[in-house]
Enzyme design. Sequence first.
Site, mmCIF file in Angstrom:
data_model
loop_
_atom_site.group_PDB
_atom_site.id
_atom_site.type_symbol
_atom_site.label_atom_id
_atom_site.label_comp_id
_atom_site.label_asym_id
_atom_site.label_seq_id
_atom_site.Cartn_x
_atom_site.Cartn_y
_atom_site.Cartn_z
ATOM 1 N N SER A 1 -27.191 -11.260 4.050
ATOM 2 C CA SER A 1 -27.868 -10.974 2.791
ATOM 3 C C SER A 1 -28.841 -12.034 2.302
ATOM 4 O O SER A 1 -29.557 -11.801 1.333
ATOM 5 C CB SER A 1 -26.830 -10.703 1.694
ATOM 6 O OG SER A 1 -26.136 -9.519 1.964
ATOM 7 N N LYS B 1 -28.847 -14.765 -8.479
ATOM 8 C CA LYS B 1 -28.499 -13.408 -8.060
ATOM 9 C C LYS B 1 -27.369 -12.864 -8.938
ATOM 10 O O LYS B 1 -26.472 -13.616 -9.334
ATOM 11 C CB LYS B 1 -28.092 -13.438 -6.587
ATOM 12 C CG LYS B 1 -27.835 -12.094 -5.939
ATOM 13 C CD LYS B 1 -27.570 -12.291 -4.446
ATOM 14 C CE LYS B 1 -27.105 -11.049 -3.742
ATOM 15 N NZ LYS B 1 -26.852 -11.285 -2.304
ATOM 16 N N SER C 1 -28.665 -8.184 0.755
ATOM 17 C CA SER C 1 -28.464 -7.780 -0.619
ATOM 18 C C SER C 1 -29.264 -8.637 -1.603
ATOM 19 O O SER C 1 -29.391 -8.259 -2.772
ATOM 20 C CB SER C 1 -26.970 -7.851 -0.962
ATOM 21 O OG SER C 1 -26.458 -9.169 -0.904
#
Length: 476
Positions: free
Chosen positions: A184, A85, A160
């Site tokens: 997230s 990520k 997220s």
Amino acid sequence: MTRVHAFTDDVLADHDAVGLSALLRSREVGVLEAVDAAIARAEQVQPALCPVQHAAYDEARREAARLDRDGLGDEAFAGLPTFMKDNVDVEGMPTNFGSVAYVARPARHDGGVMKQWRGLGTVTLGKSRLPEFGLTASTEFLTEDPVRNPWHTGHSAGASSGGAAALVAAGVVPLAHANDGGGSIRIPAAACGLVGLKPTRGRLAAELADTVLPVQVVAQGAVSRTVRDTAHFLAAAERVRPARRGLRPVGLVEGPAARRLRIAVMTDSVTDIPTDDATRASVLGTADLLAAAGHELVEERLPIDPAFADDFALYWALLGLLTSRLGKVLYSRDFDHAQVDPIVKGLAAMVPGRWRSLPGAIRRLRGAGALYHEVFRRFDLVLTPTLGHVTPPIGHLGSDVEFDLVFERLRAYVGFTPAANVSGGPAITVPTGLGEVEGGSVPLSAMLSADHGQERTLLEVAYELEAARPFPVITG
């Protein structure tokens, strides 16, 4: 509706991470073969789903060729292609936190999270997308294309870790890095029909910035398509870097346990905003499955102070203020506050009129662990929705929506996940089926939470649910 995936009859097929790793170790599949196939899949879905932030395909191919030449080590996921990520440092790759307010230079060193992942033996193909600084629940942007849900491209992939979830759900890679500061990992897992475990605070390595927050809410992990991938990931990560002192190792969990549990069921969040019918039905259906298997299910309103939601919202706003106003210090000297996403600006604007409330909110959030522990004196697990309603259409949580409206929508959507972040306890999201929306269907989910250190129990029950009700398949 457009359903987009990259599953095909290449060497990746529909293998999960454990299955593909076995083929790589036996040399039935070459590392470069697997990496090339994953890159081809990523390039296939990128135009429709937009999950990749930074592509490092040439570097990944060189690493794969080296592993084919020199041989794999004994790492659990040696040679497995994956993505990290874009809010953790990977040497040689920029870390832009989903922001267009600055352009990051390549990181000079791996952060703590990447060091742990390197110990797993994975081959990093690049960085997955997230909304700016991970501060909202849909991976959407003011000036760029959103990350779209592989099950229905008109709907959000969550956030997220939205890019990671889209890549795994679409079959590009079987396992991808994700992290969770308010849901997230679990939010995009719920949106995309995946397994998402937020571990206990301190279980896995952290980035330095996450350890100095007034309330340490961020946990690292992964999203996957199977419970066994999540279980093997956690066990392998623990072997690379043991958990902090006081947490017993989880070890490898390989299936359900015989022990029957006492499980609390709660279908509405502390915000008192009703859960939608499809989500409520999916959770109650999960409760019925567990009851039929011999567990004791008790419907109960948990003793969480309604002020918790307001305290968390103020802390969330503080994070928005810090990331946007200190951008030149935290990220880059060329950070341009004018380019910050409107949602982050809106969060930041909530703080100045409430400075006096901050110390009390932070104190109460730090003390939330005691109440959390008290719940688990009476119950082994708590079963809730992951989200207040099914994943919304693109635009519902968009950056161009007036802030007060989008904030209320976020509160309605994300009412269940933050408790585990604030308390530090573990929680897992598992798919429960599909819900009908205009033009098609999107995944539904349920979430199980446990006391600190009880990831083993969560995984055992997740295995049980997976066997009783196999997870939806995007190719079906």
